[in-house]
Enzyme design. Structure first.
Site: not given
Length: 381
Positions: A208, A237, A254
């Site tokens: 994360r 993000e 990601h």
């Protein structure tokens, strides 16, 4: 029954069509208007499922086709009696593929051997445990850090994060985001720990983004510039730090877990959970939705240096450089936010290492154990 389903969830019609009518909506656009008359909501990690989204809605089931659940307000679901399911482990193999591809790419680029390094794995859950298993099978020395597991299972086999920082050449983060408490992971790698990383350390974060202090990391890279960084996850993000992106060795949007196999596995796991929630027997098997790979087999007939053989086989399935280049290209074209989302929304087909069967003959027979350990399917002649 009406279902709102993220537009990027594969095989949704096959998995959920028998439950009722599906409405596909881009994940970042799903709002209260969409769910005002929905019975079920099926999302991925970019949809924030909270009180604002679910207010006044008749939704009775929420499923996220992802490992992580920090985009879900569990308290709200509990208050409203809404059933919930996630897909833990669905894309763990894909993330491990990403890690190995990234590390072998950096080793080739910078002229070092992965097989001689010590790798520290922070977070020994679905991803971390699989990564440790594959690294061990490759003969790579590893150390593990997972305070919650150490507390439950005993300290043996686990080290502190500071020990990993002191003793490891490579640090791989695979922790969930925990905001507070004795095992909080928010900015787990803070300014002090980032500054303590030895020169030459490789830092990889595929857990994360908020587990790393991005400003401190940017400062270390701008100042000393003596560590190599691989980031797949980022703070804020999709509005990621463009300056930090320019400084890291590999920057991806990601997508570490974005294999077709992992996505389909996530869809299928939520289908199973929804069927169970409704008291129905599932009529869909995972094999029903998983297509054969375009490249099913590879034949190695002679010996190659071990890491060269690993790179040949890995890149036949997945090459992390493609994703790094794609993010750079789209950011230049569209800006940071839109470029990041475009890469994710239009992610190309990617399979997992295990879908590639490798036949070995001649001198290549010596590579069997290492290729099997890396996750490939070894075929016999």
């Amino acid at each position: 029954m009406k279902l709102i389903v993220d537009a990027n969830i594969p095989a949704a019609e096959r998995c959920f069509g028998d439950f009722g009518s599906l409405t596909r909506v881009p994940g970042r656009e799903i709002n209260a208007e969409h769910v005002k008359d929905a019975d079920a909501l099926i999302v991925r990690s970019i949809t924030q499922v909270n009180a604002a989204l679910l207010a006044e809605s008749p939704v009775r089931f929420v499923g996220t086709c992802t490992i992580g659940t920090d985009h879900i307000d569990h308290a709200v679901l509990a208050e409203q009696g809404i059933g919930f399911a996630s897909a833990p482990g669905c894309n763990a193999e894909a993330v491990v593929d990403y890690v190995l591809s990234s590390l072998l790419t950096l080793a080739e680029r910078d002229g070092w051997s992965l097989l001689t390094r010590t790798v520290g794995v922070v977070g020994v859950g679905n991803v971390g445990s699989r990564l440790l298993a594959r690294l061990t099978a490759l003969g790579i020395k590893t150390l593990a850090c997972d305070p919650p597991r150490a507390e439950q299972e005993g300290e043996q086999g686990f080290e502190s994060l500071d020990t990993l920082i002191d003793r490891c050449d490579i640090l791989c983060l695979h922790t969930p985001l925990v905001a507070q408490g004795p095992h909080a992971t928010y900015q787990l790698l803070d300014a002090q720990r980032i500054n303590e990383l030895a020169p030459g350390t490789v830092l990889l974060n595929a857990g994360r983004g908020d587990c790393v202090d991005g400003l401190a990391l940017r400062s270390r890279l701008t100042g000393k510039g003596d560590i190599a960084v691989v980031l797949d996850v980022w703070e804020s993000e999709p509005e990621i730090d463009a300056s930090l992106r320019d400084l890291v060795a590999l920057a991806t949007p990601h997508i570490a877990g974005h294999s077709l196999d992992g996505k389909l596995r996530g869809t299928w796991m939520i289908q199973q959970s929804l069927a169970s929630h409704l008291g129905l027997a599932s009529q869909v098997a995972f094999a029903d939705i998983c297509p054969p790979p375009a490249l099913a087999s590879l034949h190695l007939q002679d010996a190659l240096p071990v890491e060269d053989a690993l790179r040949v086989c890995m890149r036949a399935v997945y090459d992390v450089r493609r994703d790094h280049d794609s993010l750079q290209r789209q950011v230049l074209k569209q800006g940071v936010r839109q470029g990041f989302d475009t890469c994710r929304a239009n992610y190309p087909l990617r399979r997992e290492f295990a879908t590639l069967g490798i036949t070995l003959s001649g001198g290549a027979l010596a590579l069997e154990s290492i290729l099997r350990g890396a996750g490939f399917n070894i075929l016999t002649m």
